[in-house]
Scaffold this motif. Structure first.
Motif, short mmCIF file in Angstrom:
data_model
loop_
_atom_site.label_atom_id
_atom_site.label_comp_id
_atom_site.label_asym_id
_atom_site.label_seq_id
_atom_site.Cartn_x
_atom_site.Cartn_y
_atom_site.Cartn_z
N ALA A 1 0.86 -1.18 0.00
CA ALA A 1 0.00 0.00 0.00
C ALA A 1 0.89 1.23 0.00
O ALA A 1 1.27 1.74 1.06
N VAL B 1 -1.64 -1.58 -4.09
CA VAL B 1 -3.10 -1.64 -3.93
C VAL B 1 -3.73 -0.25 -4.06
O VAL B 1 -4.85 -0.11 -4.54
N LEU B 2 -2.99 0.76 -3.66
CA LEU B 2 -3.53 2.12 -3.76
C LEU B 2 -3.78 2.49 -5.23
O LEU B 2 -4.70 3.25 -5.53
N PRO C 1 -6.70 -0.91 -6.78
CA PRO C 1 -7.55 -1.52 -5.75
C PRO C 1 -8.46 -2.61 -6.30
O PRO C 1 -8.69 -3.63 -5.66
N ALA D 1 -8.01 1.11 0.99
CA ALA D 1 -7.91 1.64 -0.37
C ALA D 1 -8.89 0.91 -1.29
O ALA D 1 -9.57 1.52 -2.12
N MET D 2 -8.98 -0.41 -1.09
CA MET D 2 -9.91 -1.20 -1.91
C MET D 2 -11.36 -0.80 -1.59
O MET D 2 -12.19 -0.66 -2.50
#
Lengths: 108, 595
Positions: free
Chosen positions: A26, A58-59, A62, B135-136
């Motif tokens: 992240a 992931v940022l 996502p 974030a997801m």
């Protein structure tokens, strides 16, 4: 949390016993930064023969992370060789990482 | 560790200061749509804030949280995300199938399940955080425009973190993330043991704006569930513990009283069963009202209930007769002996009788059963005999709330209710210690025994009847072959006379009445005689009077004539005797001078 094995990479792997790894991080979160450093060190020491490491932020992705079933970060997936394995955390516990990846600690 | 504490405390402070700078306005709330809960919480859960649901396993936290999301989708068209740490989405959907939510049919863009079930075989090698997960979720929130989010089983996540500092850090990470994304959040966590775990998660309780506790208890082989709001920052709430039950559409909270009583007030009067009782009630009971009959066993409560039901059926109204611990057929047969015929109405389908056992069944279950019966049968009158039976399988507090809810529910539907309640003593006010129905019933009839001279007799009193000029007298309830009726009672020397004593008194009064009548007749005859006598006398006297006055009149006329004739005769005599006319003239003038 089964991982699909990308076909392209599988054919690559047939030649040498390349270990395919994917690390979900992240951004510049402390644990993520630490995980990259720890994993690189492990790879240098234990996977000299050959490995492929993909780092997914992931940022930035996502949707992909969600589709892959990622929950927490950092999270490491061993995609090949089977059996697949997952390790979460900043990978500071090297013994656990090695055993989860099927690599004996201290050898090689 | 100490450093961590300082950092997080300061985080908390800065954000609360920032919050205080906002202009003061009433706390915005989002309705949960859960029956009863929105009343307790005065409008629902705090909008854009965090609510924490705590309680042991199976207490209803997950159902509550999921139901909030389902209601938000179905009622308000607001979408939501359900983050499941404990169960998989598949399990949740399977569990939710017991309710009428149609979870499987809800589109994922309305209700999104995020499977955050961390496998127990997951290898943890070092510290991790929720940055990636958030974030997801942020991406998903953006995609579906979610306004609600549930983090279900937060304790599972915290256990995996295995470090108090990390636990706190991640919880605050979630909180800050929620604040940035304008989400209304629900956390659920199993904190079974309050004393031990509250200290550990004390910061969590401090951080959230609203705490709802769920509890499941085992009492008399019946498990009862309750819900209680223990904290609500910036808002009033009903602080008591309320019973919780599971209905077809999920959780129902038994609020003691609805915020507003909106029963329609009917002015129509209907019979309470029979004429004399109606007379005592000033013309019967109001349509849509509730009547309570209390009394010790054997005081004919069921007979009155049966009479009411029969009268309702005779008017052609659909009637539901609910009895507990006594079979419907048996009740119908027994009532026949006092002239109440329910069978024809049963056969016509106008009357439905429902009997249930009470052992091991909670008050909430009775309530749900009655509700579905009422919805199904749509009666205009409902009889419950005895209402107190529902308390058998529950603790009294729960039964009391259920009884109240039942009465309100029935009154809301405009149904006329007739319930009986068993009182343990003969004192009418002892009832108030039991289900406390008497306070919400509109009419309260109490039946009691009066024991005198080796007899038990039934007395009926109207303790209250709202909106009617009811009798405040005691009447004796007499059961005859043609049904129950009331008779006047006598009080002699401060004692109320009933049964045989009343009969004796009545007989005695009859004798006295007969004697009085004879005496009266005698006296009348005497008077008649005397009157006749007097009038006869009057007639005789009148006759005398007439004769005398006639005589008098005659006498006056004769005298005059006699006077004239005598003077003429005198003159004639004088003339004949040739008397000196001068002397006569002198005598005449002398007479005139004397006049």
């Amino acid at each position: 949390m089964s991982r699909r094995l990308p076909k392209r990479k599988a054919s690559d792997a047939e030649v040498t016993t390349v270990v395919l790894l994917r690390l979900y991080i992240a951004g510049a979160a402390p644990n993520s930064v630490q995980a990259i450093a720890n994993l690189e060190a492990i790879c240098r020491e234990h996977l000299k023969d050959g490995h492929k490491l993909e780092v997914v932020d992931v940022l930035e992705h996502p949707g992909r992370a969600m589709a892959d079933g990622v929950l927490v970060t950092p999270s490491l997936a061993k995609l090949f060789p089977l059996p697949a394995a997952n390790v979460v955390g900043n990978l500071s516990d090297r013994a656990k990482v090695l055993s989860a990846l099927g690599l004996k600690s201290g050898t090689r | 560790m100490g450093e961590g504490w300082i950092i997080f405390l300061s985080m908390k402070r800065t954000s609360s200061i920032a919050r205080r700078r906002a202009p003061p306005r009433p706390l915005a709330k989002l309705a949960t749509g859960i029956e009863g809960f929105d009343e307790l919480s005065r409008g629902g859960l705090p909008r854009h804030r965090i609510s924490l649901l705590v309680g042991g396993p199976g207490a209803g936290k997950t159902v509550f949280a999921l139901q909030c999301l389902v209601n938000a989708v179905r009622r308000d068209h607001r979408s939501g995300i359900f983050v499941a740490f404990e169960e998989s989405a598949r399990q949740l959907i399977a569990n939710g199938a017991t309710f009428d939510w149609n979870l499987a049919g809800l589109p994922a863009k309305k209700l999104f399940f995020f499977d955050a079930h961390l496998s127990p075989t997951l290898v943890k090698a070092g510290d991790f955080d929720l940055t990636g997960m958030l974030a997801m979720l942020a991406a998903k929130k953006q995609q579906i425009g979610a306004q609600w989010i549930v983090f279900d089983g937060l304790d599972v996540l915290l256990t995996l973190l295995q470090d108090p500092v990390a636990e706190m850090r991640e919880i605050y990470r979630i909180r800050d993330w929620l604040a940035q994304h304008d989400l209304t959040a629900i956390f659920t966590a199993k904190f079974g043991d309050r004393t031990r775990e509250t200290s550990r998660y004390g910061f969590l309780e401090f951080m959230v704006d609203c705490i709802v506790r769920f509890e499941r208890r085992q009492e008399d082989r019946v498990s009862t569930q309750s819900i209680q709001i223990t904290k609500y920052r910036g808002s009033g709430y009903a602080a008591a513990e309320f019973p919780l039950s599971f209905g077809p559409s999920g959780i129902e909270v038994g609020a003691a009283e609805p915020a507003e009583l909106a029963h329609k007030a009917y002015s129509e009067r209907i019979t309470a069963g029979f004429e004399r009782l109606d007379a005592m009630l000033g013309g019967g009971v109001y349509r849509g009202s509730s009547t309570l009959v209390t009394g010790v066993p054997g005081t004919s409560k069921t007979t009155l209930a049966g009479k009411f039901a029969e009268a309702a059926c005779r008017r052609g109204e659909r009637t539901l007769f609910v009895s507990y611990d006594e079979a419907a057929a048996q009740i119908a047969r027994n009532l026949t002996s006092v002239g109440i015929e329910l069978k024809p109405h049963l056969d016509r389908g106008l009357l439905r009788m429902y009997s249930a056992r009470t052992e091991g069944i909670s008050a909430e279950e009775h309530l749900l059963k009655l509700r579905s019966l009422i919805l199904d049968f749509q009666p205009r009158c409902v009889v419950i005999d005895p209402l107190t039976a529902i308390a058998k399988g529950s603790n009294l507090g729960a039964a009391r709330t259920v009884a109240n809810r039942l009465i309100y529910m029935i009154k809301e539907s405009g149904i006329t209710l007739f319930v009986t309640a068993l009182s343990e003593t003969d004192d009418p006010h002892a009832e108030s210690t039991n289900l406390q129905v008497s306070t919400i019933a509109d009419t309260w009839i109490h039946l009691s025994y009066l024991v005198r001279s080796g007899e038990r007799n039934r007395a009926l009193t109207i303790v209250k009847s709202r909106g009617t000029a009811h009798s405040n007298q005691v009447r004796e309830l007499v059961l005859g072959k043609s049904g129950p009726t009331l008779t006047d009672v006598y009080s002699a020397g401060g004692e109320v006379l009933m049964g045989t004593l009343r009969w004796e008194k009545e007989a005695e009064q009859e004798v006295r009445r007969t004697r009085n009548r004879a005496e009266f007749d005698q006296r009348r005859r005497e008077l008649q005689f005397a009157e006749a006598n007097t009038s006869a006398k009057i007639k005789a006297l009148e006759l005398d009077l007439r004769r005398q006055s006639a005589e008098l009149a005659l006498y006056s006329g004769e005298n005059e004539g006699r006077g004239v004739s005598s003077s003429e005769r005198e003159t004639e005599l004088r003339r004949r005797r040739s008397a000196d006319p001068l002397v006569t003239a002198i005598k005449k003038s002398g007479n005139g001078a004397a006049k």
